[in-house]
Scaffold this motif. Sequence first.
Motif, PDB file in Angstrom:
ATOM      1  N   VAL A 132      16.661  -8.848 -58.374  1.00 55.04           N
ATOM      2  CA  VAL A 132      17.695  -7.954 -58.920  1.00 55.04           C
ATOM      3  C   VAL A 132      19.077  -8.471 -58.558  1.00 55.04           C
ATOM      4  O   VAL A 132      19.943  -8.660 -59.426  1.00 55.04           O
ATOM      5  N   ALA A 133      19.319  -8.694 -57.280  1.00 54.56           N
ATOM      6  CA  ALA A 133      20.630  -9.180 -56.843  1.00 54.56           C
ATOM      7  C   ALA A 133      20.909 -10.571 -57.418  1.00 54.56           C
ATOM      8  O   ALA A 133      22.062 -10.893 -57.749  1.00 54.56           O
ATOM      9  N   GLU A 134      19.864 -11.389 -57.553  1.00 52.68           N
ATOM     10  CA  GLU A 134      20.053 -12.724 -58.115  1.00 52.68           C
ATOM     11  C   GLU A 134      20.523 -12.651 -59.562  1.00 52.68           C
ATOM     12  O   GLU A 134      21.409 -13.405 -59.983  1.00 52.68           O
ATOM     13  N   ARG A 135      19.910 -11.750 -60.337  1.00 51.84           N
ATOM     14  CA  ARG A 135      20.305 -11.634 -61.740  1.00 51.84           C
ATOM     15  C   ARG A 135      21.738 -11.125 -61.859  1.00 51.84           C
ATOM     16  O   ARG A 135      22.495 -11.569 -62.731  1.00 51.84           O
ATOM     17  N   VAL A 136      22.100 -10.174 -61.004  1.00 49.67           N
ATOM     18  CA  VAL A 136      23.485  -9.677 -61.033  1.00 49.67           C
ATOM     19  C   VAL A 136      24.438 -10.785 -60.594  1.00 49.67           C
ATOM     20  O   VAL A 136      25.521 -10.954 -61.177  1.00 49.67           O
ATOM     21  N   ALA A 137      24.038 -11.567 -59.592  1.00 47.50           N
ATOM     22  CA  ALA A 137      24.880 -12.675 -59.127  1.00 47.50           C
ATOM     23  C   ALA A 137      25.100 -13.694 -60.240  1.00 47.50           C
ATOM     24  O   ALA A 137      26.210 -14.228 -60.411  1.00 47.50           O
ATOM     25  N   GLU A 138      24.054 -13.954 -61.031  1.00 51.75           N
ATOM     26  CA  GLU A 138      24.190 -14.875 -62.162  1.00 51.75           C
ATOM     27  C   GLU A 138      25.198 -14.329 -63.172  1.00 51.75           C
ATOM     28  O   GLU A 138      26.005 -15.083 -63.739  1.00 51.75           O
ATOM     29  N   LEU A 139      25.145 -13.026 -63.379  1.00 53.15           N
ATOM     30  CA  LEU A 139      26.096 -12.401 -64.296  1.00 53.15           C
ATOM     31  C   LEU A 139      27.522 -12.566 -63.782  1.00 53.15           C
ATOM     32  O   LEU A 139      28.445 -12.852 -64.548  1.00 53.15           O
ATOM     33  N   LEU A 140      27.708 -12.388 -62.469  1.00 51.10           N
ATOM     34  CA  LEU A 140      29.050 -12.504 -61.896  1.00 51.10           C
ATOM     35  C   LEU A 140      29.607 -13.914 -62.046  1.00 51.10           C
ATOM     36  O   LEU A 140      30.824 -14.106 -62.132  1.00 51.10           O
ATOM     37  N   ARG A 141      28.721 -14.896 -62.074  1.00 52.59           N
ATOM     38  CA  ARG A 141      29.163 -16.290 -62.204  1.00 52.59           C
ATOM     39  C   ARG A 141      29.353 -16.716 -63.665  1.00 52.59           C
ATOM     40  O   ARG A 141      29.839 -17.806 -63.938  1.00 52.59           O
ATOM     41  N   SER A 142      28.949 -15.856 -64.588  1.00 50.89           N
ATOM     42  CA  SER A 142      28.977 -16.226 -65.999  1.00 50.89           C
ATOM     43  C   SER A 142      30.278 -15.783 -66.669  1.00 50.89           C
ATOM     44  O   SER A 142      30.961 -14.875 -66.189  1.00 50.89           O
ATOM     45  N   PRO A 143      30.619 -16.413 -67.802  1.00 48.19           N
ATOM     46  CA  PRO A 143      31.817 -15.965 -68.549  1.00 48.19           C
ATOM     47  C   PRO A 143      31.715 -14.534 -69.013  1.00 48.19           C
ATOM     48  O   PRO A 143      32.727 -13.867 -69.225  1.00 48.19           O
TER      49      PRO A 143
END
Length: 270
Positions: free
Chosen positions: A251-262
């Motif tokens: 869960v946190a990993e997917r949100v972290a990926e979102l934070l790093r994305s445009p």
Amino acid sequence: MPAVEELVTRARGGDAAALDELVRAVSDDVYALAIRMLWHPHDAEDATQEILVRVVTRLSTFRGESSFRTWVFRVAANHLLTTRRRRAELPELTFDAFGTDLADGLDTPHDAKLDERLLEQEVKIGCTQGMLLCLDREHRLAYILGEVFELSGEQAADVLEIAPAAYRKRLSRARERIQSFMRGHCGLVDPANPCRCSRRVGRAIAIGRIDPERLLFATHAVRRGVEEMDALHDAAAVFRSHPSYAAPDAVAERVAELLRSPRYSTLTDT
């Protein structure tokens, strides 16, 4: 680990690492609320991710008028009260139907090759969480906040954005419905009741409530393990004795990926 207040300040100042750390700091609380509201861990995982995205994208609206934990609970509560109905909520479960179900098929034999204690724990947690589904979402949430998370009346009312008196009435109704049902049916609360978790294992397997190959609760990663649930004689104590589940790392990993994305900058601009 820095204090949450420091992480909030740094995150609102644009510190991406602090924002990631903040998400991870609150994810277990959000997941713990979601799994009790929605029953199924997969649905709770999806809802937790959705809530954490809301927390991140609305962080600029946090004014510090309540604790950050209370604010996160408010974001989570608003989402869980309005999100689409999940699999365990369909069809709608009633206390009458649930009581009839508990009386049916006690001591059904089974041949599952699994530790009987794990199967019994799966029944205990799945069954008692299922009782929460007999409440509508508003009363379910009030009960979880007050009796399980043990928030004060003022804190819970703040989370739900209602008057404390209105919250107390809602909690009282939910508490009475749960306690009355468990007094009348559950052997954990009243030993005179014939239903025992160990006696329900075979029936639960037979009707597909439990898959011995894929346990939902008994093998779930936890922050705090299950406490002894026998002879507690009080409904709220039974619910508080559940394990404190850890949010899946994914869960946190997917949100972290979102934070790093445009896409993150687009979300925060909406």
